[in-house]
Design an enzyme around this catalytic site. Sequence first.
Site, short mmCIF file in Angstrom:
data_model
loop_
_atom_site.label_atom_id
_atom_site.label_comp_id
_atom_site.label_asym_id
_atom_site.label_seq_id
_atom_site.Cartn_x
_atom_site.Cartn_y
_atom_site.Cartn_z
N ARG A 118 0.60 -0.95 0.40
CA ARG A 118 -0.06 0.04 -0.19
C ARG A 118 1.04 1.24 0.13
O ARG A 118 -0.22 2.55 -0.25
CB ARG A 118 -0.96 0.01 1.15
CG ARG A 118 -2.36 -1.06 0.80
CD ARG A 118 -3.02 -0.91 2.29
NE ARG A 118 -2.84 -1.61 3.43
CZ ARG A 118 -2.90 -2.79 3.77
NH1 ARG A 118 -3.68 -3.78 3.20
NH2 ARG A 118 -2.10 -3.00 5.19
N GLU A 159 2.97 -9.72 15.49
CA GLU A 159 2.74 -9.71 15.77
C GLU A 159 2.64 -10.73 16.69
O GLU A 159 3.20 -11.69 17.44
CB GLU A 159 1.42 -8.98 16.14
CG GLU A 159 0.16 -8.91 17.79
CD GLU A 159 -0.88 -8.76 17.50
OE1 GLU A 159 -1.26 -8.10 16.65
OE2 GLU A 159 -1.45 -8.55 18.72
P1 AMP Z 1 3.24 -1.60 11.93
O1 AMP Z 1 4.92 -2.01 11.12
O2 AMP Z 1 3.05 -2.45 13.25
O3 AMP Z 1 3.77 0.00 11.68
O4 AMP Z 1 2.73 -1.72 10.82
C1 AMP Z 1 2.52 -1.25 9.84
C2 AMP Z 1 2.13 -2.08 8.84
O5 AMP Z 1 0.51 -2.87 8.73
C3 AMP Z 1 1.25 -1.04 7.87
O6 AMP Z 1 2.29 -1.78 6.09
C4 AMP Z 1 0.02 -1.19 7.24
O7 AMP Z 1 -0.41 -1.70 6.05
C5 AMP Z 1 -0.41 -2.29 8.13
N1 AMP Z 1 -1.11 -2.01 9.52
C6 AMP Z 1 -0.68 -2.69 10.49
N2 AMP Z 1 -2.15 -2.34 11.78
C7 AMP Z 1 -2.70 -1.90 10.79
C8 AMP Z 1 -4.50 -0.91 10.72
N3 AMP Z 1 -5.10 -1.18 12.10
N4 AMP Z 1 -5.09 -0.80 9.60
C9 AMP Z 1 -5.00 -0.97 9.31
N5 AMP Z 1 -3.00 -1.01 8.14
C10 AMP Z 1 -1.94 -1.94 9.50
#
Ligand code: AMP
Length: 177
Positions: free
Chosen positions: A62, A99
């Site tokens: 995305r 996670e």
């Molecule tokens: P993080 O590595 O935890 O910052 O997660 C970021 C990635 O996971 C991004 O590429 C987001 O597209 C996706 N992502 C994580 N949490 C969400 C959420 N609550 N809603 C949409 N996309 C999420």
Amino acid sequence: MEESFNLDTAIRKVPDFPKKGILFYDITSILAEPRAFQYCLDAMERLYKNTAIDAVAAIESRGFVFAAPFADRLKIPLILIRKKGKLPGKTISKKYQLEYGEAELEVHPDDVPAGKRVLVVDDLIATGGTLRAATDLIIAAGGQVAGIFGVVGLPFLNYRALLGDIPITTLIEYHGE
Ligand code: AMP
């Protein structure tokens, strides 16, 4: 240029996706609304056109959607950071924790201009783990990280702790459910 658009109205919120307890902030509804997508690109252009960035790096998938037209607007190189196994040339890679389990991102180091200032783009910043892996890759490839951009930020998930003092900009923040 539309400066007063309410971006929140263009973001679909999907409870319990991809699993129970997660509220998913879906950007496909931004893409499906031309005014919303244009608002995001206009805002990115306004934010960075007078900033010293030499290239933009986009995180699969995305992040690609926002970074590609932005790179074209600023006439700067676009670097793709992809999931493991997708890039055909010489790559460097970085594992990071999800996670549950582990993921791995890769880049072609030859696509990263040596010593240049790279803005790293994704759609959403949650824990910051994905962006941390991406910024580590840019540095390992010989670039500098000029900043991080996400359309959506979830600061309550404490991404700042993982991303240190890198400048972070988001267009909209949510503060939990
Ligand atoms: P993080 O590595 O935890 O910052 O997660 C970021 C990635 O996971 C991004 O590429 C987001 O597209 C996706 N992502 C994580 N949490 C969400 C959420 N609550 N809603 C949409 N996309 C999420």
